[in-house]
Motif scaffolding. Structure first.
Motif, PDB file in Angstrom:
ATOM      1  N   ILE A 225       0.868  -1.183  -0.011  1.00  0.00           N
ATOM      2  CA  ILE A 225      -0.037  -0.181  -0.116  1.00  0.00           C
ATOM      3  C   ILE A 225       0.849   1.375   0.041  1.00  0.00           C
ATOM      4  O   ILE A 225       0.416   2.424  -0.800  1.00  0.00           O
ATOM      5  N   TYR A 226       1.920   1.348   0.812  1.00  0.00           N
ATOM      6  CA  TYR A 226       2.720   2.609   1.180  1.00  0.00           C
ATOM      7  C   TYR A 226       3.338   2.674  -0.397  1.00  0.00           C
ATOM      8  O   TYR A 226       3.359   3.941  -1.050  1.00  0.00           O
ATOM      9  N   PHE A 227       4.129   1.690  -1.001  1.00  0.00           N
ATOM     10  CA  PHE A 227       4.763   1.834  -2.386  1.00  0.00           C
ATOM     11  C   PHE A 227       3.777   2.266  -3.556  1.00  0.00           C
ATOM     12  O   PHE A 227       3.926   3.078  -4.296  1.00  0.00           O
ATOM     13  N   SER A 228       2.541   1.885  -3.368  1.00  0.00           N
ATOM     14  CA  SER A 228       1.671   2.046  -4.582  1.00  0.00           C
ATOM     15  C   SER A 228       0.974   3.295  -4.150  1.00  0.00           C
ATOM     16  O   SER A 228       0.702   4.121  -5.249  1.00  0.00           O
ATOM     17  N   MET A 229       0.676   3.796  -3.158  1.00  0.00           N
ATOM     18  CA  MET A 229       0.220   5.208  -2.920  1.00  0.00           C
ATOM     19  C   MET A 229       1.427   6.317  -3.193  1.00  0.00           C
ATOM     20  O   MET A 229       1.196   7.169  -3.817  1.00  0.00           O
ATOM     21  N   ALA A 230       2.642   5.937  -2.748  1.00  0.00           N
ATOM     22  CA  ALA A 230       3.918   6.913  -3.316  1.00  0.00           C
ATOM     23  C   ALA A 230       3.889   6.867  -4.713  1.00  0.00           C
ATOM     24  O   ALA A 230       4.118   7.924  -5.333  1.00  0.00           O
ATOM     25  N   GLU A 231       3.628   5.715  -5.383  1.00  0.00           N
ATOM     26  CA  GLU A 231       3.598   5.505  -6.922  1.00  0.00           C
ATOM     27  C   GLU A 231       2.695   6.578  -7.589  1.00  0.00           C
ATOM     28  O   GLU A 231       2.980   7.029  -8.530  1.00  0.00           O
ATOM     29  N   ALA A 232       1.385   6.492  -6.755  1.00  0.00           N
ATOM     30  CA  ALA A 232       0.232   7.391  -7.273  1.00  0.00           C
ATOM     31  C   ALA A 232       0.331   8.872  -6.919  1.00  0.00           C
ATOM     32  O   ALA A 232      -0.329   9.605  -7.455  1.00  0.00           O
ATOM     33  N   GLY A 233       1.649   9.328  -6.369  1.00  0.00           N
ATOM     34  CA  GLY A 233       1.793  10.707  -5.911  1.00  0.00           C
ATOM     35  C   GLY A 233       1.457  11.403  -4.585  1.00  0.00           C
ATOM     36  O   GLY A 233       1.541  12.342  -4.321  1.00  0.00           O
ATOM     37  N   VAL A 234       0.792  10.201  -3.757  1.00  0.00           N
ATOM     38  CA  VAL A 234       0.829  10.751  -2.253  1.00  0.00           C
ATOM     39  C   VAL A 234       2.054  11.107  -1.750  1.00  0.00           C
ATOM     40  O   VAL A 234       3.024  10.263  -1.554  1.00  0.00           O
ATOM     41  N   LYS A 235       2.193  12.275  -1.256  1.00  0.00           N
ATOM     42  CA  LYS A 235       3.397  13.001  -0.846  1.00  0.00           C
ATOM     43  C   LYS A 235       3.882  12.804   0.361  1.00  0.00           C
ATOM     44  O   LYS A 235       4.743  12.886   1.064  1.00  0.00           O
ATOM     45  N   ASN A 236       2.847  12.418   1.534  1.00  0.00           N
ATOM     46  CA  ASN A 236       3.009  12.293   2.963  1.00  0.00           C
ATOM     47  C   ASN A 236       2.405  10.972   3.596  1.00  0.00           C
ATOM     48  O   ASN A 236       1.030  11.132   3.558  1.00  0.00           O
ATOM     49  N   ILE A 237       3.013  10.123   4.005  1.00  0.00           N
ATOM     50  CA  ILE A 237       2.582   8.983   4.426  1.00  0.00           C
ATOM     51  C   ILE A 237       3.397   8.362   5.529  1.00  0.00           C
ATOM     52  O   ILE A 237       4.553   8.051   5.594  1.00  0.00           O
TER      53      ILE A 237
END
Length: 279
Positions: free
Chosen positions: A134-146
């Motif tokens: 989930i972390y990698f996929s959200m980062a790939e999608a452009g989410v900037k703060n996780i």
């Protein structure tokens, strides 16, 4: 000629994927079948060779093979390689390519609901395989703060350091995360805490939440964990893990057939199979 698809794992009898995918093949009039295959870890290499030899169209991969399968495939998608786990394999003229649709399925479930993740301040609870996808996929999608909350920070640090995408993260132990919980727009629970039969366990206790906070738990048995019930009582919008399971399967189905299936139909199939086993 009927095309063969399947899922490999150890154990595998509990898998809901065969009913879900076989229903889709029938609904879309695709001449194919999907079977569960119990593959012991010592037989993994032989099983992969067998799928290739008989010309299977592809297959899903579940525990404990998601990482171990990687050396036996011909090509690994960059996201799956970064995550270090494969859950979907596509056979294209004898070339086996491994993908990871878990995290992408999670993201797709939000975008299909017209919920934008852009600009969201996200907290992930846990640092295991699901959290990584989930972390990698959200980062790939452009989410900037996780941010990541975990009982031990070492595993969270390893997860963040391994991510190939640009993302800002803070790491917290549970007690500190609980004090900061009202800062987050989206809270994602990725551990097995609260799964049947430990219905009353919860990884984190809510004391306050943002008014428009979204809280999700990747568990779907029970459909509403104590974690979600507590969030709902505080006014949060809640989602269980059914969407993630369905969408990862839908993305796999699309890779195999070129058809992105109706996810509501898939959810109904899973709910019918769960029957009275949820609470």
């Amino acid at each position: 000629m009927k095309k063969l698809f399947g899922v490999i794992g150890d154990p595998i009898a509990h898998s809901m994927s065969p009913i879900m995918h076989n229903d889709l093949f029938g609904y879309y009039d695709i001449d194919a079948s999907y079977l569960p295959f119990h593959v012991h870890p010592t037989n993994l290499e032989e099983a992969i060779k067998g799928f290739k030899a008989i010309g299977a169209g592809g297959f899903n991969v579940t525990v404990p093979h998601k990482t171990a399968i990687i050396p036996h495939l011909d090509v690994i998608d960059p996201l799956a390689s970064a995550i270090g786990a494969v859950n979907t394999v596509v056979n294209e003229e004898g070339l086996l390519t491994g993908y990871n649709t878990d995290g992408r399925g999670f993201v797709r479930a939000f975008t299909d609901r017209c919920i934008s993740l852009t600009g969201k301040n996200v907290l992930i609870i846990g640092a295991g395989g699901a959290a990584k996808a989930i972390y990698f996929s959200m980062a790939e999608a452009g989410v900037k703060n996780i941010d990541i909350c975990n009982r031990t920070l070492v595993k969270a640090e390893e997860l963040v350091e391994a991510c190939p995408y640009s993302v800002q993260s803070n790491l917290f132990e549970v007690e500190k995360a609980q004090k900061r919980i009202e800062e987050y727009d989206l809270v994602i629970q990725t551990t097995s805490i609260g799964m049947a039969p430990q219905f009353e366990e919860t990884p984190l206790v809510f004391t306050n939440l943002k008014n428009d906070c979204i809280v999700t738990d990747i568990i779907y048995n029970p459909l509403k964990t104590r974690f979600l019930r507590n969030a709902e009582a505080m006014g949060a919008s809640i989602f269980n893990g059914l969407d993630m399971f369905v969408y990862q399967g839908a993305l796999a189905f699309e890779m195999w057939t070129g058809v992105f299936p109706g996810t509501e139909r898939m959810k109904d199939m899973v709910l019918n199979q769960l029957g009275g086993s949820t609470c």
